[in-house]
Design a protein around this motif. Structure first.
Motif, PDB file in Angstrom:
ATOM      1  N   THR A 253      -1.022 -11.001   5.964  1.00 50.24           N
ATOM      2  CA  THR A 253      -0.216 -11.964   6.417  1.00 50.24           C
ATOM      3  C   THR A 253      -2.051 -12.553   7.336  1.00 50.24           C
ATOM      4  O   THR A 253      -2.613 -12.527   7.864  1.00 50.24           O
ATOM      5  CB  THR A 253       0.656 -11.744   7.398  1.00 50.24           C
ATOM      6  N   GLY A 254      -1.430 -13.809   7.832  1.00 51.88           N
ATOM      7  CA  GLY A 254      -2.483 -15.087   8.463  1.00 51.88           C
ATOM      8  C   GLY A 254      -2.097 -14.158  10.271  1.00 51.88           C
ATOM      9  O   GLY A 254      -3.142 -13.289  10.857  1.00 51.88           O
ATOM     10  N   ILE A 255      -0.995 -13.317  10.441  1.00 52.27           N
ATOM     11  CA  ILE A 255      -1.217 -12.439  12.061  1.00 52.27           C
ATOM     12  C   ILE A 255      -2.074 -11.418  11.869  1.00 52.27           C
ATOM     13  O   ILE A 255      -2.576 -10.703  13.335  1.00 52.27           O
ATOM     14  CB  ILE A 255       0.626 -11.933  11.712  1.00 52.27           C
ATOM     15  N   TRP A 256      -2.120 -10.349  10.584  1.00 55.00           N
ATOM     16  CA  TRP A 256      -2.922  -9.173  10.072  1.00 55.00           C
ATOM     17  C   TRP A 256      -4.465  -9.461  10.291  1.00 55.00           C
ATOM     18  O   TRP A 256      -5.073  -8.859  11.856  1.00 55.00           O
ATOM     19  CB  TRP A 256      -2.092  -8.078   9.018  1.00 55.00           C
ATOM     20  N   LEU A 257      -4.475 -10.923   9.440  1.00 52.09           N
ATOM     21  CA  LEU A 257      -6.029 -11.237   9.714  1.00 52.09           C
ATOM     22  C   LEU A 257      -6.465 -11.417  11.105  1.00 52.09           C
ATOM     23  O   LEU A 257      -7.530 -10.968  10.982  1.00 52.09           O
ATOM     24  CB  LEU A 257      -6.665 -12.694   8.861  1.00 52.09           C
ATOM     25  N   LYS A 258      -5.410 -11.776  11.739  1.00 50.70           N
ATOM     26  CA  LYS A 258      -5.980 -12.382  13.206  1.00 50.70           C
ATOM     27  C   LYS A 258      -6.400 -10.930  14.090  1.00 50.70           C
ATOM     28  O   LYS A 258      -7.493 -11.246  15.144  1.00 50.70           O
ATOM     29  CB  LYS A 258      -5.109 -12.833  14.140  1.00 50.70           C
ATOM     30  N   ARG A 259      -5.726  -9.989  14.132  1.00 51.73           N
ATOM     31  CA  ARG A 259      -5.640  -8.973  14.539  1.00 51.73           C
ATOM     32  C   ARG A 259      -6.485  -7.348  14.638  1.00 51.73           C
ATOM     33  O   ARG A 259      -6.599  -6.996  14.770  1.00 51.73           O
ATOM     34  CB  ARG A 259      -3.729  -8.265  15.058  1.00 51.73           C
ATOM     35  N   ASN A 260      -6.760  -7.749  13.192  1.00 54.29           N
ATOM     36  CA  ASN A 260      -7.251  -6.509  12.491  1.00 54.29           C
ATOM     37  C   ASN A 260      -8.450  -6.966  12.393  1.00 54.29           C
ATOM     38  O   ASN A 260      -9.301  -7.052  11.017  1.00 54.29           O
ATOM     39  CB  ASN A 260      -6.222  -5.396  11.109  1.00 54.29           C
ATOM     40  N   ALA A 261      -9.835  -7.705  12.674  1.00 47.54           N
ATOM     41  CA  ALA A 261     -11.022  -8.289  12.514  1.00 47.54           C
ATOM     42  C   ALA A 261     -11.785  -6.814  11.782  1.00 47.54           C
ATOM     43  O   ALA A 261     -12.809  -6.888  11.017  1.00 47.54           O
ATOM     44  CB  ALA A 261     -11.694  -8.789  12.966  1.00 47.54           C
ATOM     45  N   ALA A 262     -11.883  -5.904  12.602  1.00 42.99           N
ATOM     46  CA  ALA A 262     -12.547  -4.588  11.720  1.00 42.99           C
ATOM     47  C   ALA A 262     -12.158  -4.003  11.315  1.00 42.99           C
ATOM     48  O   ALA A 262     -13.230  -4.110   9.597  1.00 42.99           O
ATOM     49  CB  ALA A 262     -12.612  -3.455  12.913  1.00 42.99           C
ATOM     50  N   ALA A 263     -10.573  -4.037  10.393  1.00 41.71           N
ATOM     51  CA  ALA A 263     -10.636  -3.840   9.381  1.00 41.71           C
ATOM     52  C   ALA A 263     -11.379  -4.686   8.018  1.00 41.71           C
ATOM     53  O   ALA A 263     -11.049  -4.169   6.634  1.00 41.71           O
ATOM     54  CB  ALA A 263      -9.036  -3.169   8.941  1.00 41.71           C
TER      55      ALA A 263
ATOM     56  N   LEU B 257      -7.603  -9.013  -1.403  1.00 43.75           N
ATOM     57  CA  LEU B 257      -7.062 -10.128  -0.615  1.00 43.75           C
ATOM     58  C   LEU B 257      -6.745 -10.427  -1.062  1.00 43.75           C
ATOM     59  O   LEU B 257      -7.054 -11.919  -1.609  1.00 43.75           O
ATOM     60  CB  LEU B 257      -7.855 -10.562   0.823  1.00 43.75           C
ATOM     61  N   GLU B 258      -5.468 -10.675  -0.681  1.00 45.82           N
ATOM     62  CA  GLU B 258      -3.992 -11.626  -1.612  1.00 45.82           C
ATOM     63  C   GLU B 258      -3.040 -11.951  -0.543  1.00 45.82           C
ATOM     64  O   GLU B 258      -3.024 -11.040   0.825  1.00 45.82           O
ATOM     65  CB  GLU B 258      -3.040 -11.152  -2.388  1.00 45.82           C
ATOM     66  N   ASN B 259      -2.004 -12.664  -0.724  1.00 39.67           N
ATOM     67  CA  ASN B 259      -1.877 -13.623   0.374  1.00 39.67           C
ATOM     68  C   ASN B 259      -0.307 -12.680   0.592  1.00 39.67           C
ATOM     69  O   ASN B 259       0.629 -12.747  -0.026  1.00 39.67           O
ATOM     70  CB  ASN B 259      -1.234 -15.222  -0.233  1.00 39.67           C
ATOM     71  N   HIS B 260       0.212 -12.391   1.706  1.00 42.34           N
ATOM     72  CA  HIS B 260       1.129 -12.040   2.182  1.00 42.34           C
ATOM     73  C   HIS B 260       2.291 -12.706   2.984  1.00 42.34           C
ATOM     74  O   HIS B 260       3.351 -12.556   4.050  1.00 42.34           O
ATOM     75  CB  HIS B 260       1.010 -10.939   2.694  1.00 42.34           C
ATOM     76  N   GLY B 261       1.138 -14.225   2.754  1.00 44.06           N
ATOM     77  CA  GLY B 261       2.258 -15.290   3.792  1.00 44.06           C
ATOM     78  C   GLY B 261       1.406 -14.971   5.261  1.00 44.06           C
ATOM     79  O   GLY B 261       0.575 -14.433   5.961  1.00 44.06           O
ATOM     80  N   GLY B 262       2.013 -16.525   5.749  1.00 42.74           N
ATOM     81  CA  GLY B 262       1.480 -17.047   7.748  1.00 42.74           C
ATOM     82  C   GLY B 262       1.920 -16.280   8.110  1.00 42.74           C
ATOM     83  O   GLY B 262       0.859 -15.674   8.978  1.00 42.74           O
ATOM     84  N   HIS B 263       2.605 -16.177   8.268  1.00 44.69           N
ATOM     85  CA  HIS B 263       3.754 -15.386   9.408  1.00 44.69           C
ATOM     86  C   HIS B 263       4.673 -14.788   8.938  1.00 44.69           C
ATOM     87  O   HIS B 263       5.245 -13.843   9.301  1.00 44.69           O
ATOM     88  CB  HIS B 263       4.298 -16.498  10.222  1.00 44.69           C
ATOM     89  N   HIS B 264       4.666 -14.109   7.912  1.00 44.29           N
ATOM     90  CA  HIS B 264       5.503 -13.012   7.726  1.00 44.29           C
ATOM     91  C   HIS B 264       7.173 -13.186   7.290  1.00 44.29           C
ATOM     92  O   HIS B 264       7.829 -12.354   8.097  1.00 44.29           O
ATOM     93  CB  HIS B 264       5.135 -11.410   8.394  1.00 44.29           C
ATOM     94  N   ILE B 265       7.164 -14.767   7.103  1.00 39.70           N
ATOM     95  CA  ILE B 265       8.091 -15.168   6.744  1.00 39.70           C
ATOM     96  C   ILE B 265       8.864 -14.778   4.865  1.00 39.70           C
ATOM     97  O   ILE B 265       7.941 -15.556   4.327  1.00 39.70           O
ATOM     98  CB  ILE B 265       8.748 -16.483   7.390  1.00 39.70           C
ATOM     99  N   PRO B 266      10.176 -13.800   4.872  1.00 43.59           N
ATOM    100  CA  PRO B 266      10.844 -13.628   3.598  1.00 43.59           C
ATOM    101  C   PRO B 266      11.084 -15.505   2.695  1.00 43.59           C
ATOM    102  O   PRO B 266      11.036 -16.573   3.230  1.00 43.59           O
ATOM    103  CB  PRO B 266      11.881 -13.486   3.823  1.00 43.59           C
TER     104      PRO B 266
END
Ligand SMILES: [Zn+2]
Length: 256
Positions: A84-94, A107-116
Motif C-alpha cells: 500500500t501507499g501507507i506501507w511504502l512510506k514507512r518502510n523505506a529500508a525494506a 511489487l504490486e498494488n495493494h491500494g493507496g490507503h488499504h481501503i476495501p
C-alpha cells in the motif's frame, strides 16, 4: 412544496406501508452487492517437475517482518509483494532491499490507503469500504501512483484490502488495466494464525497454488510459520514463481 401538508395528513396505514417499503429498500440495499473473494491459480506446470507455486505477501500497513524478508533473500525464494501507499512510506529500508533484488521481488498494488475495493458503504472485517465507484478508483490509482514514486515498474496486478470485492468494483478495476489477484491458499489467516497452523497450510501447497500471507506483522507468530512452510515447500522441490512469470487464472472476471 406541498409535501409537508401531505405528510401531516398521512393515514396510519399509509405510514405503515411507507415503513415497510423503507425496510424492504434497506434490505435490498444491504444485499445489492454480495461480495466475492476471488480465487487465483496458476496454469498447470507442463515441465513435468514437482510443480510451481506463487507466493504473494501483503504489506497492508505497519512494519516489515524481517524474518520473512531475510528468509526469502537467503533462500532465493521469489515473491509478489502487494504494497500500500501507507506501507511504502514507512518502510523505506525494506523497499530498498526488495528493489536491490529485482530477480526475487515483484511489487504490486495493494491500494493507496488499504481501503476495501467495495463500491457500496459497508464494513468488511471491521474495515470501512471505499463506499462509491469514485472512492474505489481513487484507492486503486493512488496505490499505483505510490509505487511509481519508488521507481518501480508500473503495477499490473491489484489486490484490495480484505481481498473481497463487489462485482462492479472488479469490472471497474479491470477497466483501469489491472488484473485482480485472488489466491487459492490462505496461508496465515490474516496473520492471525499460530506458527504451526500457518506452516502446515503453506507446506500443503501443490502445483498451481497461489498462497497469500502477510509480511507486515513482525510481532505475530504467523510470520515464523510462513518461513517454516516455505522452507518445507522448497525442500520438496517446488518452484516459486511471481505472478508476472506465470499464467494466473482467476474466477469472477478477475483475470480474463
Ligand atoms: Zn492488506
Amino acid at each position: 412544496m406541498t409535501a409537508p401538508i401531505l405528510k401531516q395528513n398521512r393515514h396510519p396505514l399509509q405510514k405503515l406501508l411507507c415503513a415497510i417499503a423503507l425496510s424492504v429498500w434497506a434490505a435490498t440495499a444491504a444485499h445489492a452487492a454480495p461480495l466475492v473473494e476471488p480465487t487465483l491459480r496458476l496454469k498447470a506446470d507442463a515441465g513435468g517437475n514437482v510443480g510451481r507455486v506463487a507466493l504473494t505477501l501483503d504489506a497492508c500497513g505497519g512494519q516489515t517482518d524481517t524474518r520473512i524478508l531475510s528468509a526469502l533473500v537467503e533462500n532465493r525464494i521469489p515473491a509478489t509483494i502487494f504494497v500500500t501507499g501507507i506501507w511504502l512510506k514507512r518502510n523505506a529500508a525494506a523497499v530498498e532491499i526488495m528493489r536491490a533484488h529485482p530477480d526475487l521481488f515483484e511489487l504490486e498494488n495493494h491500494g493507496g490507503h488499504h481501503i476495501p475495493a467495495v463500491d457500496t458503504p459497508q464494513k468488511i472485517y471491521g474495515i470501512r469500504s471505499a463506499g462509491s465507484p469514485e472512492a474505489v478508483r481513487a484507492e486503486v490509482e493512488s496505490g499505483a501512483a505510490a509505487l511509481a514514486r519508488t521507481g518501480e515498474p508500473a503495477p499490473k496486478w491489484f489486490r484490495g484490502a480484505t481481498a473481497e470485492y463487489s462485482p462492479s468494483a472488479i469490472a471497474m478495476i479491470r477497466k483501469l488495466g489491472f488484473k485482480i489477484a485472488g489466491f487459492s491458499i490462505n496461508g496465515d489467516g490474516g496473520s492471525l494464525l499460530g506458527a504451526k497452523e500457518t506452516a502446515r497450510r503453506i507446506a500443503a501447497a501443490k502445483d498451481g497454488d497461489v498462497i497469500i500471507a502477510h509480511i507486515n506483522q513482525p510481532t505475530h507468530a504467523a510470520g515464523e510459520g510462513v518461513v517454516q512452510g516455505l522452507l518445507a515447500l522448497k525442500a520438496k522441490g517446488l518452484t516459486f514463481v511471481r505472478l508476472d512469470d506465470a499464467d494466473g487464472v482467476g474466477n469472477d472476471g478477475t483475470t480474463d
